[in-house]
Design an enzyme around this catalytic site. Structure first.
Site, PDB file in Angstrom:
ATOM      1  N   ASP A 192       0.084   1.742   3.560  1.00 24.78           N
ATOM      2  CA  ASP A 192       0.262   0.167   3.761  1.00 24.78           C
ATOM      3  C   ASP A 192       1.560  -0.260   3.673  1.00 24.78           C
ATOM      4  O   ASP A 192       2.341  -0.663   2.869  1.00 24.78           O
ATOM      5  CB  ASP A 192      -0.245  -0.392   2.287  1.00 24.78           C
ATOM      6  CG  ASP A 192       0.192   0.499   1.249  1.00 24.78           C
ATOM      7  OD1 ASP A 192       0.909   1.325   1.281  1.00 24.78           O
ATOM      8  OD2 ASP A 192       0.424  -0.350  -0.179  1.00 24.78           O
TER       9      ASP A 192
ATOM     10  N   HIS B 283       8.234   7.243  -4.145  1.00 25.32           N
ATOM     11  CA  HIS B 283       6.615   7.360  -4.204  1.00 25.32           C
ATOM     12  C   HIS B 283       6.142   8.184  -3.012  1.00 25.32           C
ATOM     13  O   HIS B 283       5.674   9.366  -3.246  1.00 25.32           O
ATOM     14  CB  HIS B 283       6.045   6.207  -4.551  1.00 25.32           C
ATOM     15  CG  HIS B 283       6.414   5.288  -5.673  1.00 25.32           C
ATOM     16  ND1 HIS B 283       6.449   5.992  -7.051  1.00 25.32           N
ATOM     17  CD2 HIS B 283       6.827   4.031  -6.079  1.00 25.32           C
ATOM     18  CE1 HIS B 283       6.824   5.317  -7.918  1.00 25.32           C
ATOM     19  NE2 HIS B 283       7.167   4.041  -7.584  1.00 25.32           N
TER      20      HIS B 283
HETATM   21  C1  BDR Z   1       2.656   2.900  -4.432  1.00 23.17           C
HETATM   22  O1  BDR Z   1       2.630   1.468  -4.510  1.00 23.17           O
HETATM   23  C2  BDR Z   1       3.125   0.804  -3.370  1.00 23.17           C
HETATM   24  O2  BDR Z   1       3.870   0.023  -3.674  1.00 23.17           O
HETATM   25  C3  BDR Z   1       4.208   1.853  -2.848  1.00 23.17           C
HETATM   26  O3  BDR Z   1       4.151   1.996  -1.347  1.00 23.17           O
HETATM   27  C4  BDR Z   1       3.328   3.386  -3.351  1.00 23.17           C
HETATM   28  O4  BDR Z   1       2.584   3.697  -2.489  1.00 23.17           O
HETATM   29  C5  BDR Z   1       3.408   3.142  -5.679  1.00 23.17           C
HETATM   30  O5  BDR Z   1       2.831   2.820  -6.767  1.00 23.17           O
HETATM   31 CA    CA Z   2       2.416   2.837   0.086  1.00 24.47          CA
END
Ligand code: BDR
Ligand code: CA
Length: 317
Positions: free
Chosen positions: A9, A243
């Site tokens: 995303d 992340h």
């Molecule tokens: C996840 O949520 C999104 O905001 C980031 O891209 C990551 O995949 C972290 O909780």
């Molecule tokens: Ca993400």
């Protein structure tokens, strides 16, 4: 060589992960599949095409899910984390490139059939595209080599949810899809907040990346201004967790992580919606919900300096 589908995303940390894949000599990026999450699917697809054009990526881009398949937590898109355009509100030109006609779920199935036991899927957004792919082709688990998911949290290393006390955003955004995927039998490793929140880039680290990593370093520096600002408001420190790049780090060097085998179910309603609940005990409980399900591999520990060093050296090479 690892053949990879990147399901994303694409927001700020997704873009950091995508450039990690792009710079890795071990990776052949065969496709980018997009979905809603950090922004609408139109925006995330535009972002994928934008990054593809900017860095001359070969991978085809397939647009995917625009909404969850079941109940979910939250309203709207997290523009306070990733900016309205999903890339920290840096100015973006309209990409000249176009996405493929095939939808993401169908593309995942076709690519898996064309490359049996060869594909690694790195999924760093909602798991909707994968759940839809499983619906289209229930034998998908027999074709995919491995799935590495950034999502969830299991309470290791003192970490809790980021969209509720128990839920992480990618899972809470489509809990039903996550439950389908985690119990499907695809060989899955879950890289959750337990380890991603342990791996943080400081302002100084990003400045070094900017110096050493050419156009990629400059791009990461630009998009990360917004992201750092968001995290600084929460923690008081100019640093941000990586992340999504953590899922790529696992792909490239799983030895940097300590893992446990566990059956993982996802709460799909109630105040715990989006919670990833694991059982590694194989006990007999009053409930059968965790019984006789395929296990996932969940990350419970990380060599964070090792991940940061690998990211820096890969992007700088
Ligand atoms: C996840 O949520 C999104 O905001 C980031 O891209 C990551 O995949 C972290 O909780
Ligand atoms: Ca993400």
């Amino acid at each position: 060589m690892k053949k990879v589908i990147f399901d994303t995303d694409i927001g700020i940390d997704d873009a950091m992960a995508l450039l990690f894949l792009h710079h890795s000599p071990e990776v052949e990026l065969v496709a980018i599949t997009t979905g809603f999450g950090n922004a609408s699917v139109n925006t995330t697809t535009r972002n994928a095409l934008y990054v593809k054009g900017l860095f001359n990526l070969n991978a085809a881009v397939y647009a995917g899910a625009s909404m969850p398949i079941g109940n979910y937590l939250g309203e709207g898109y997290p523009d306070f984390v990733h900016g309205k355009n999903g890339l920290g509100d840096i100015p973006l030109t309209t990409p000249v490139l176009k996405s493929e006609r095939t939808k993401a779920a169908q593309a995942i199935v076709e690519l898996a059939k064309a490359n049996p036991h060869e594909l690694s899927i790195v999924a760093v957004g909602r798991l909707t595209n994968l759940a839809l792919a499983l619906e289209l082709h229930p034998e998908l688990p027999l074709l995919v080599k491995e799935l590495i998911v950034m999502g969830g949290v299991f309470g290791y290393n003192g970490h809790r949810g980021n969209v509720s006390p128990v839920a992480e955003a990618n899972i809470a955004g489509d809990p039903t899809a996550a439950d389908i995927v985690f119990t499907s039998g695809i060989p899955t490793t879950i890289v959750g907040l337990d380890v991603t929140a342990e791996t943080v880039m400081s302002e100084a680290y990003i400045a070094q990346l900017r110096q050493r990593a050419g156009a990629s370093g400059e791009f990461i520096y630009q998009i990360s201004r917004f992201y750092l600002n968001f995290y600084e408001k929460i923690s008081g420190k100019a640093e941000c967790p990586i992340h999504d790049a953590s899922a790529v780090a696992y792909l490239l060097n799983p030895e940097l992580y300590r893992t446990e085998a566990a059956v993982v179910r996802v709460a799909t309603e109630g105040i715990g919606i989006g919670q990833t609940i694991h059982d590694s005990t194989r006990r007999t409980y009053a409930t059968k919900d965790w019984l006789n399900r395929p296990a996932c591999n969940i990350c419970v520990g990380v060599d964070a300096p090792g991940v940061l060093a690998m990211y820096m050296s890969t992007l700088s090479s």
